[in-house]
Design a protein around this motif. Sequence first.
Motif, PDB file in Angstrom:
ATOM      1  N   UNK A  41       0.833  -1.197   0.000  1.00 38.27           N
ATOM      2  CA  UNK A  41       0.000   0.000   0.000  1.00 38.27           C
ATOM      3  C   UNK A  41       0.868   1.248   0.000  1.00 38.27           C
ATOM      4  N   UNK A  42       0.277   2.360   0.390  1.00 41.43           N
ATOM      5  CA  UNK A  42       1.039   3.603   0.475  1.00 41.43           C
ATOM      6  C   UNK A  42       1.260   4.255  -0.878  1.00 41.43           C
ATOM      7  N   UNK A  43       2.083   5.275  -0.893  1.00 37.75           N
ATOM      8  CA  UNK A  43       2.336   6.054  -2.099  1.00 37.75           C
ATOM      9  C   UNK A  43       3.360   5.353  -2.992  1.00 37.75           C
ATOM     10  N   UNK A  44       3.017   5.163  -4.247  1.00 41.99           N
ATOM     11  CA  UNK A  44       3.991   4.542  -5.163  1.00 41.99           C
ATOM     12  C   UNK A  44       4.980   5.592  -5.649  1.00 41.99           C
ATOM     13  N   UNK A  45       5.795   6.039  -4.750  1.00 43.36           N
ATOM     14  CA  UNK A  45       6.671   7.179  -5.028  1.00 43.36           C
ATOM     15  C   UNK A  45       7.603   6.890  -6.205  1.00 43.36           C
ATOM     16  N   UNK A  46       8.225   5.730  -6.193  1.00 46.16           N
ATOM     17  CA  UNK A  46       9.162   5.420  -7.276  1.00 46.16           C
ATOM     18  C   UNK A  46       8.447   5.409  -8.619  1.00 46.16           C
ATOM     19  N   UNK A  47       7.242   4.848  -8.643  1.00 49.39           N
ATOM     20  CA  UNK A  47       6.498   4.750  -9.891  1.00 49.39           C
ATOM     21  C   UNK A  47       6.016   6.131 -10.337  1.00 49.39           C
ATOM     22  N   UNK A  48       5.612   6.942  -9.393  1.00 52.19           N
ATOM     23  CA  UNK A  48       5.226   8.311  -9.738  1.00 52.19           C
ATOM     24  C   UNK A  48       6.412   9.061 -10.332  1.00 52.19           C
ATOM     25  N   UNK A  49       7.570   8.821  -9.788  1.00 54.97           N
ATOM     26  CA  UNK A  49       8.751   9.502 -10.318  1.00 54.97           C
ATOM     27  C   UNK A  49       9.134   8.953 -11.683  1.00 54.97           C
ATOM     28  N   UNK A  50       8.906   7.678 -11.881  1.00 49.22           N
ATOM     29  CA  UNK A  50       9.132   7.126 -13.221  1.00 49.22           C
ATOM     30  C   UNK A  50       8.180   7.776 -14.221  1.00 49.22           C
ATOM     31  N   UNK A  51       6.949   7.982 -13.816  1.00 42.88           N
ATOM     32  CA  UNK A  51       6.003   8.677 -14.695  1.00 42.88           C
ATOM     33  C   UNK A  51       6.493  10.093 -14.970  1.00 42.88           C
ATOM     34  N   UNK A  52       6.941  10.765 -13.914  1.00 36.22           N
ATOM     35  CA  UNK A  52       7.473  12.120 -14.104  1.00 36.22           C
ATOM     36  C   UNK A  52       8.622  12.102 -15.113  1.00 36.22           C
ATOM     37  N   UNK A  53       9.478  11.131 -14.953  1.00 36.69           N
ATOM     38  CA  UNK A  53      10.649  11.071 -15.830  1.00 36.69           C
ATOM     39  C   UNK A  53      10.327  10.613 -17.237  1.00 36.69           C
ATOM     40  N   UNK A  54       9.187  10.002 -17.407  1.00 36.90           N
ATOM     41  CA  UNK A  54       8.868   9.400 -18.703  1.00 36.90           C
ATOM     42  C   UNK A  54       8.383  10.400 -19.734  1.00 36.90           C
ATOM     43  N   UNK A  55       7.980  11.568 -19.279  1.00 35.60           N
ATOM     44  CA  UNK A  55       7.392  12.539 -20.203  1.00 35.60           C
ATOM     45  C   UNK A  55       5.904  12.351 -20.409  1.00 35.60           C
ATOM     46  N   UNK A  56       5.357  11.299 -19.867  1.00 42.67           N
ATOM     47  CA  UNK A  56       3.937  11.005 -20.139  1.00 42.67           C
ATOM     48  C   UNK A  56       2.978  11.913 -19.372  1.00 42.67           C
ATOM     49  N   UNK A  57       3.505  12.685 -18.412  1.00 40.71           N
ATOM     50  CA  UNK A  57       2.612  13.623 -17.715  1.00 40.71           C
ATOM     51  C   UNK A  57       2.158  14.741 -18.644  1.00 40.71           C
ATOM     52  N   UNK A  58       2.889  14.928 -19.734  1.00 39.70           N
ATOM     53  CA  UNK A  58       2.444  15.939 -20.696  1.00 39.70           C
ATOM     54  C   UNK A  58       1.814  15.310 -21.942  1.00 39.70           C
ATOM     55  N   UNK A  59       1.446  14.055 -21.821  1.00 38.50           N
ATOM     56  CA  UNK A  59       0.918  13.319 -22.969  1.00 38.50           C
ATOM     57  C   UNK A  59      -0.275  14.015 -23.623  1.00 38.50           C
ATOM     58  N   UNK A  60      -1.254  14.422 -22.834  1.00 41.08           N
ATOM     59  CA  UNK A  60      -2.488  14.979 -23.408  1.00 41.08           C
ATOM     60  C   UNK A  60      -2.394  16.491 -23.630  1.00 41.08           C
ATOM     61  N   UNK A  61      -1.283  17.086 -23.232  1.00 43.57           N
ATOM     62  CA  UNK A  61      -1.151  18.544 -23.403  1.00 43.57           C
ATOM     63  C   UNK A  61      -0.839  18.854 -24.871  1.00 43.57           C
TER      64      UNK A  61
END
Lengths: 402, 402, 402, 402
Positions: A41-61
Amino acid sequence: MSLTTHDIVDDSVQLDASPAAITARLAGRFAETAAARDLAGGTPKAERDLLRGSGLLKLSIPIEYGGLGANWTDTLGVVRQLARADSSVAHVFAFHHLQLASVRLFGTPAQWEPWLSETASRNWFWGNALNPLDRRTIASRVQGGREFSGRKTFCSGALDSDMLLASAVEDSADGKLIIAALPTKRAGITLFEDWDNMGQRQTDSGSALFERVAVAEHEILSSPGPLSSPFACLRPLLAQLIFVNIFLGIAEGAVAEARGYTRTQARLWPASPAAQVSEDPYILGHYGDFWLTLEATRKLADHAAARFDAAWAEGLALTEAGRGEVALAVATAKVTATRGGLDLTSRIFEVTGARSTTAALRLDRYWRNLRVHALHDPVDYKVRELGDWALNGNYPKPSFYS
Amino acid sequence: MSLTTHDIVDDSVQLDASPAAITARLAGRFAETAAARDLAGGTPKAERDLLRGSGLLKLSIPIEYGGLGANWTDTLGVVRQLARADSSVAHVFAFHHLQLASVRLFGTPAQWEPWLSETASRNWFWGNALNPLDRRTIASRVQGGREFSGRKTFCSGALDSDMLLASAVEDSADGKLIIAALPTKRAGITLFEDWDNMGQRQTDSGSALFERVAVAEHEILSSPGPLSSPFACLRPLLAQLIFVNIFLGIAEGAVAEARGYTRTQARLWPASPAAQVSEDPYILGHYGDFWLTLEATRKLADHAAARFDAAWAEGLALTEAGRGEVALAVATAKVTATRGGLDLTSRIFEVTGARSTTAALRLDRYWRNLRVHALHDPVDYKVRELGDWALNGNYPKPSFYS
Amino acid sequence: MSLTTHDIVDDSVQLDASPAAITARLAGRFAETAAARDLAGGTPKAERDLLRGSGLLKLSIPIEYGGLGANWTDTLGVVRQLARADSSVAHVFAFHHLQLASVRLFGTPAQWEPWLSETASRNWFWGNALNPLDRRTIASRVQGGREFSGRKTFCSGALDSDMLLASAVEDSADGKLIIAALPTKRAGITLFEDWDNMGQRQTDSGSALFERVAVAEHEILSSPGPLSSPFACLRPLLAQLIFVNIFLGIAEGAVAEARGYTRTQARLWPASPAAQVSEDPYILGHYGDFWLTLEATRKLADHAAARFDAAWAEGLALTEAGRGEVALAVATAKVTATRGGLDLTSRIFEVTGARSTTAALRLDRYWRNLRVHALHDPVDYKVRELGDWALNGNYPKPSFYS
Amino acid sequence: MSLTTHDIVDDSVQLDASPAAITARLAGRFAETAAARDLAGGTPKAERDLLRGSGLLKLSIPIEYGGLGANWTDTLGVVRQLARADSSVAHVFAFHHLQLASVRLFGTPAQWEPWLSETASRNWFWGNALNPLDRRTIASRVQGGREFSGRKTFCSGALDSDMLLASAVEDSADGKLIIAALPTKRAGITLFEDWDNMGQRQTDSGSALFERVAVAEHEILSSPGPLSSPFACLRPLLAQLIFVNIFLGIAEGAVAEARGYTRTQARLWPASPAAQVSEDPYILGHYGDFWLTLEATRKLADHAAARFDAAWAEGLALTEAGRGEVALAVATAKVTATRGGLDLTSRIFEVTGARSTTAALRLDRYWRNLRVHALHDPVDYKVRELGDWALNGNYPKPSFYS
């Protein structure tokens, strides 16, 4: 296993990779630890950071604001693929994009253009503090804006986020819903690590406390405002479409893992007429049913996404009927994904057998994740809406759930 | 009511109408008498002549041979729409086009080009005398060809036809299947008016007797021959796709008629919390389910037709895998249409009530028609094929049923 | 085939036979012509006369009034067995006994004692003209009683009956329901041979016309009157229990006929892994499901009948809670019999195959009969009643349908 | 919360209490901690000691051997009630009695009489080390008996037990199954605390290691031996009946907890036509379905237990057909309990809603427990057995699973 943002950010191949390739790689990473993180459980910090690093946070922008310019069909495709591996991470990722869509639908260009640009340039991760059914957070009028005070539940992805979409109820007679975009670190906001649930265990869908949180007028999405037009009413449909693709991803992931198990570890039942487990008539029957469920859901999900993209492209020209057609397509896909997925995630054990129930595999997480997520709003009332259309020709009435 | 060919043939507007408009008009006509003709059984002579007069018998024939050049998606769309009104007539119409496809897939251009041209110019109606499971008709070698002798069942649409596609088993060790195209009036062929069934009552799917029927070499489809290539193996898939669209059309017709009844004649149950029957929560729930069933089937049926058209366009270049993908799409749609349709045609009575069971309406014909037609080949084995794909990655093995 | 009353009446063995033996013999006779009579429709005069000659019309009449003194469990067992062969005849037979129960529940001993005695001695057959939902027949006060005038639908078994239980609505403000027992030949009663339905085709459930029909006070069941006590409220529960046993009998008959067909005529599908049809894994799976459905229904039906008999024995001492428990048991059995039977009568074709759809067998009559009969009152509202019990602890509210 | 044996043993009221009253009290205790112990896993030591102190370990032991003399119906009733609260503890409790039945069925009176007496007087708790499908434990012949060596999985309730029923495979050509009763502390037996599963988490169904474990001849159940007669073949049927009652207990427990939640905490959905959640039409529909499922299962379970008791009373006079009838009744109840329970434990969330998924409630444990336990042997093959009876009249072939 230790995953760091570094793994991806420094990967030169990655930089030129397509979103699909990036997604495939991320999903592979997430899958390796999904069972362990379901336990933790808890915050998937490593995975969130992988998402940050992946560029996919700007996918729909849109590209003009520094994003990747993906349409919703492609963005939802990424969500679906991530959900096959990890439906918690898929959810917070998808809701990040939902918040970006919300500011575009509810706010003015003067508001959302900088938010999108900064999200792209600073790699912001948006979280959710919008919950129309929880009316305990009050928005009081103060000099220059509002003050939000009160508690709120189900704030998925708010922890470790950079921006929040937050709702409050006006302390007036009509109790109007106020929605604002705020930096997560704004004074007075406390996010609790109190999400402990039977499924979707790393979505951080815990509670928040707002204590006299200052909200400036320009942070409030009041023009055109929530659900102000058929176009603005696409927001709940995008949320529902996200559910569709997460449910479908979960179901696909469940069948994929079951298949691997059946092919390599399942044992032929002594009474079977078959020579090997892969030819057992009942095992084949179950897999046939799984396929039928997945294919029907895929076709309906893809159709709904295509309709959504077309409606999105219409902007404020979108009519009530046009929005209604999208709502029908989304609701149809949602009910199908819910029913089919619940059946399938429970049934996979018929093709894997007793030994597959070991906690080491945590195969039950597919059912738990889907069971929890599918309760966002009642499937019975979605079916009723579809019936009201089929019998009476009435489109679903727009709300935050339809 | 008296319907004559004259009504349509002399109609000058008709001559320029689109196939869709013609179909809509025909379906309207057929619907008016469908219940009465379900009771009567026998040959739908007037409706067959309306089809002859409509121009739709050349719908799938390429323009260069005098036809309307419709692709299979559009041809199947016409089948579906006719089936909403009358699934018997839809069946014989669809199988007419299946026979035309068969000669193209199994024969040489020197054979099928004149057959298609003459069908277009002379308005031939093709019937079925091909039944691979009934091996009682024997093909003996004689000077210049073969002689067919023996009985055969399930010869849908053979009565009142102009041409027949007929099968026989070679009197040799391997009992090879021989398929030939013959004029229906060829000496030695007797068609019996002995079709009396619980459903699909006007398909004339009765028996035939072949008594030393002369079959010339050039009438035999031996080059490339039945199921001789992945492309030739599209034939059973077209047959299965026809079933899909007939089942779907039946289900759509059932819901449409039920809806009209609910809206105008059904009564609110005294214990209902609703003010009127159109708002009853359980009635709405059923209609919601009907919609879900129909939508899933439509999406899968349309997808399968698109795949089929694409494969058809590939011709002999079609690979086994390419054919396999079509087979999966068709089987998926077929099982979904079967299961959904059977449930729905039985369930419509929950939303119409006791008074709707009067024989005057013959509302049970939807279930009877679908129930009968869905037994063409067992749904259990279709599901098994899909399971063999989903688990083992095996495509369905081509046969006259897969 | 010609069946006459003579066949049984003159049969000396018959005279001493047990009701079970008589029933078995009658059911065998009825089965021989059931398919043909399903086609013909109309009044099953020969079968009604066989029932008259069998002595079973006095089955439920206490011994002290000249009857056979069977309890309701045994009476319903006869209904179930007859329904396996012919659910139309079973229905009119069962409703005959329902009318006899009604006069005992709604009337005074001074009324029902002679009616029961005469029924036993004169072999009266009672029919139904009671329809609480059809309020078009009006009861006007006249000297010495009432006059019934107006139309009425669904008068099962009224034709060829000797006595009728008839309802009318008082022409007063509250429109109270009046129920009377009348000789069928009473002046002013016209029964129409207008029942033409998709199922239950020999129940004669057509319409009636009352034209100033004289009804004496002593013919009216006003003391204690309809639904006047928990005991009187057993009447609709007996009607519902009759449905349970008819539905179950239909389902049992369907499986029995399907089984005979599978074992002797069904063909092994070429793709089956089995050596013979009786070992096909999917065929066996269907029969397993059939068994599961039938067994669950049988246990619930038997339990409900036992509860009913116990409640019946309590008479006016029966409490609301005691009646409520019977209502729950009956509703549970009814819903189970309805759902299971509808599924099963449609599914039998999966184990008999395409050739079994010939009109000669009329195998569809099982589904048609059950489909029609199950619409007497909506299954959705039965489920709701059970839910109101399971969630809220509320017993079903007594009415003519609960 | 701390529960000690002391709580019950010193309770003077307890000493005179009926088994039903004791069970009710125990179930209440177990329920208080069931969710917490589901999280913790491991051995339910306090609960096992409460069982020891309750006297229920001698429930099924005949009075003449110091037991309470309960028949199997009553013993299974206790299992069912315990399972409502805690299906793990119910399982090890039930299997204790299964082992006692096994020694009576497979051994000589000279063997089982003292075992039963000592169990009653010393309060022994029996555990399971019998697993016919795991053939890794070998029985070698040695002076005076055998030596068991090898590993074994799924040894439910072996930890903290006093006696074990253990199986091994003879190191001979036919690999005959040897079953012996042994003190758990016998030298060479190692029980591993390695059970970590998605459900039934406190059954200690982990693995065991036998290292040259001495087994005396008089400890081996070879006369009459395993499955040696129809009577001895009741053993697997008792095991299956235990599953039936555990599954049913789980389902009943799930509905009971859901009901409490719906009534006190669930919220009315805004679109509901009802005034309160307890009147919502769809909520009521679900509860109606739950009731239908539970009632059908209860009736079939009770019927199977009654049949089992009757067969047990016949002893060695029991015929194959007599045993076959029990097998059918048990299999019917097992499939019904499995299917119904799986549906119901997943569906309860529709009536409790999103907030009920908090890990604090662990409402998912009902589904997890049933899902795991139902995989003991495949439901598909139970249905097939029932089909073989329904179609072919073949009784289930006796084995350790049928």
